[in-house]
Each structure stands twice: as C-alpha cells, then as structure tokens.
Scaffold this motif. Structure first.
Motif, PDB file in Angstrom:
ATOM      1  N   GLY A 208      -1.053  -0.180  12.106  1.00  0.00           N
ATOM      2  CA  GLY A 208      -0.243   0.628  11.120  1.00  0.00           C
ATOM      3  C   GLY A 208      -1.354   1.823  10.965  1.00  0.00           C
ATOM      4  O   GLY A 208      -2.447   1.693  10.618  1.00  0.00           O
TER       5      GLY A 208
ATOM      6  N   GLU B 105       1.627   4.730   0.964  1.00  0.00           N
ATOM      7  CA  GLU B 105       2.116   4.414   2.486  1.00  0.00           C
ATOM      8  C   GLU B 105       1.268   3.038   2.885  1.00  0.00           C
ATOM      9  O   GLU B 105       1.578   2.373   3.648  1.00  0.00           O
ATOM     10  CB  GLU B 105       2.062   5.346   3.399  1.00  0.00           C
TER      11      GLU B 105
ATOM     12  N   GLU C  98       2.220   0.001   1.239  1.00  0.00           N
ATOM     13  CA  GLU C  98       3.708  -0.527   1.971  1.00  0.00           C
ATOM     14  C   GLU C  98       3.393  -0.922   3.400  1.00  0.00           C
ATOM     15  O   GLU C  98       4.224  -2.144   3.790  1.00  0.00           O
ATOM     16  CB  GLU C  98       4.484   0.790   2.090  1.00  0.00           C
ATOM     17  N   VAL C  99       2.574  -0.512   4.179  1.00  0.00           N
ATOM     18  CA  VAL C  99       2.170  -1.265   5.400  1.00  0.00           C
ATOM     19  C   VAL C  99       1.882  -2.299   5.403  1.00  0.00           C
ATOM     20  O   VAL C  99       2.090  -3.546   5.906  1.00  0.00           O
ATOM     21  CB  VAL C  99       1.016  -0.136   6.189  1.00  0.00           C
TER      22      VAL C  99
ATOM     23  N   SER D 250       1.998  -4.575   2.893  1.00  0.00           N
ATOM     24  CA  SER D 250       2.869  -5.609   2.551  1.00  0.00           C
ATOM     25  C   SER D 250       3.895  -5.989   3.249  1.00  0.00           C
ATOM     26  O   SER D 250       4.512  -7.027   3.169  1.00  0.00           O
ATOM     27  CB  SER D 250       3.447  -5.033   1.256  1.00  0.00           C
ATOM     28  N   SER D 251       4.210  -5.093   4.465  1.00  0.00           N
ATOM     29  CA  SER D 251       5.433  -5.365   5.343  1.00  0.00           C
ATOM     30  C   SER D 251       4.914  -6.109   6.440  1.00  0.00           C
ATOM     31  O   SER D 251       5.584  -6.793   7.191  1.00  0.00           O
ATOM     32  CB  SER D 251       5.833  -4.094   5.774  1.00  0.00           C
ATOM     33  N   GLN D 252       3.578  -6.424   6.716  1.00  0.00           N
ATOM     34  CA  GLN D 252       3.241  -7.256   7.685  1.00  0.00           C
ATOM     35  C   GLN D 252       1.844  -7.648   7.536  1.00  0.00           C
ATOM     36  O   GLN D 252       0.839  -7.150   6.728  1.00  0.00           O
ATOM     37  CB  GLN D 252       3.109  -6.324   9.010  1.00  0.00           C
ATOM     38  N   GLN D 253       1.322  -8.761   8.261  1.00  0.00           N
ATOM     39  CA  GLN D 253       0.002  -9.418   7.957  1.00  0.00           C
ATOM     40  C   GLN D 253      -1.063  -8.601   8.470  1.00  0.00           C
ATOM     41  O   GLN D 253      -1.070  -7.840   9.639  1.00  0.00           O
ATOM     42  CB  GLN D 253       0.076 -10.792   9.111  1.00  0.00           C
ATOM     43  N   THR D 254      -1.900  -8.440   7.473  1.00  0.00           N
ATOM     44  CA  THR D 254      -2.964  -7.337   7.560  1.00  0.00           C
ATOM     45  C   THR D 254      -4.256  -8.156   7.415  1.00  0.00           C
ATOM     46  O   THR D 254      -4.291  -8.589   6.212  1.00  0.00           O
ATOM     47  CB  THR D 254      -2.876  -5.982   6.872  1.00  0.00           C
TER      48      THR D 254
ATOM     49  N   SER E 196      -5.177 -10.458  -2.734  1.00  0.00           N
ATOM     50  CA  SER E 196      -5.239 -10.351  -1.569  1.00  0.00           C
ATOM     51  C   SER E 196      -6.251 -10.636  -0.734  1.00  0.00           C
ATOM     52  O   SER E 196      -7.278 -10.309  -1.352  1.00  0.00           O
ATOM     53  CB  SER E 196      -4.370  -8.986  -1.119  1.00  0.00           C
TER      54      SER E 196
END
Length: 242
Positions: free
Chosen positions: A32, A39, A42-43, A45-49, A75
């Motif tokens: 991402g 942004e 948001e990226v 929090s929306s997927q495993q990073t 985190s």
C-alpha cells in the motif's frame, strides 16, 4: 515477504520508491501507499503491515503524528523516517517513538538497502519462519486478563502468577500468549516496564534509581542498559527529549 507501506506526499518520490526499488530482493512486498499521514494509518489498520516507510512532512497528519499513534497503540509496525530535513529535533522525536531508522532525501540505494536489511533481520527473529501464526484476537478473554495483570503488576509480574490467574500451565500460557499476540510473555512484560519507566521519568520528581526500583530493577545500571535497549537513549537523555 514482509509487508511494507510507503507514505510520502510527493508523488514522484513515492512512485519511485514503490516501483523502482527492488524490495522483493531484500524480502519486502509493497502492499500500500499513502499521500498523507491519515491515509497511512488507514492503510495500516486495514491490513497486516510489518513496516512503514514514512515521510516526516505530510499534510493532514505529519509523520511524527503517525508514529506517535502507532506507538500509543502498542503496534508492532516498524517505522522508518524519510525526510529532506536534517534538524536534530526530528531525530529526537523519532527516537522517542521507537522509529527504526532515519533516511535523508534524496534517498540512496545503499541507505535503503542497509536500513531494510537490518529490519528484515529483526523481523526474522520475531517471526521464525512460521507461516501459520494464529491471528491476534483482541476479545480474547485470556490474553486480556494476562495483559491487565501485567499492566497492574509490572514490577513483579511473572509467568507463573499469570498462569495461576488463568488456571493454566505456565508452559502452555507461554505458548498460547506467543501464538495469540505474536510476542513472548517476557517481551510484553519488558515493554510495559519500559513504558511505565518512561512515564515516571517524565514526571521529573523521581531519580533514575528510584524509577529503576519502581519497575522492578534492583540494579540501576541494569535498568539503564535495558532502557537504552528499548528507547535507544539513556534515562537521562530521554528526560531531555520534548
């Protein structure tokens, strides 16, 4: 492949980093990108990073504000700062919130390679080739109970007492905690101790040796060594950071 998000408000720089650096050759996949700090969060929090490569000066939310949010939410996302600014106070902020590296623009191939190779080594130690890790479950009552116990009893917290609290065998609790949270019980206790120590140090009314005792270290030198390992600075230096 470890998951990487790149955030920079300058399209040319962001696009170049996303598409023209051989991330896959050093073990990373860009999942991402973001043009501002909001942004980026948001990226994440929306997927495993696993890692965020983040510019300091961005609209909506700055890089500093982003890594502060990541830090406050405990985190496990590693952060690397990217900036054309060389003022030392940015580096101080980065250290305070656990940023892993600070790379100046224009970025050099060697700098990126060195920084991310080190991070990959750290991630490899944290995730020893386990492709079937259980997802972290935040409603998980057992994990919540253990964490609450540690947060309250950080000075003397032990695996044996935690196990008694949830009526489990200590060895099983250790394995269960690792599977559910992706970190060892001892690592979590260490993190809580250091975060509590940081709060006490910022209050300014306690001497370093007093803070050491308050978080369970009878030897102030051992405490200083542990604090530097976690924050990258000594307790005395940490007090000077604003």
């Amino acid at each position: 492949m470890y998951k990487l998000v790149i955030a920079d408000d300058e399209y040319e720089i962001r696009n170049g980093l996303v598409h023209y650096f051989p991330w896959n050759e050093i073990g990373f996949e860009v999942i991402g990108q973001a043009s501002n700090g909001k942004e980026a969060l948001e990226v994440i929090s929306s997927q495993q990073t696993d890692v965020l490569l983040c510019d300091i000066h961005m609209p909506v939310m700055t890089g500093i504000e982003v890594i502060k949010e990541i830090y406050l939410h405990h985190s496990h996302v590693h952060t690397v700062f990217l900036s054309g600014y060389q003022e030392f106070h940015y580096a101080q902020e980065a250290i305070k919130y656990g940023v892993k590296n600070y790379i100046l623009k224009p970025t050099k191939f060697a700098d990126l390679t060195e920084a991310f190779s080190k991070i990959k080594n750290e991630l490899d130690k944290r995730h020893p080739h386990d492709d079937h890790k259980l997802e972290i479950t935040e409603v998980d009552p057992i994990i919540n109970k253990i964490k609450n116990y540690v947060n309250i009893n950080f000075k003397t917290a032990s695996l044996e007492e935690a196990a008694q609290l949830v009526y489990m065998n200590p060895q099983y609790v250790s394995k269960y905690f690792k599977q559910k949270t992706d970190e060892n019980f001892s690592e979590y206790v260490f993190m809580v101790k250091m975060q509590q120590a940081a709060k006490f140090l910022k209050e300014m009314k306690y001497k370093t040796y007093e803070v050491s005792e308050m978080v369970g270290y009878s030897n102030a030198k051992n405490f200083t060594r542990a604090f530097r390992k976690f924050f990258g600075v000594s307790p005395k230096e940490y007090r000077l950071l604003e």
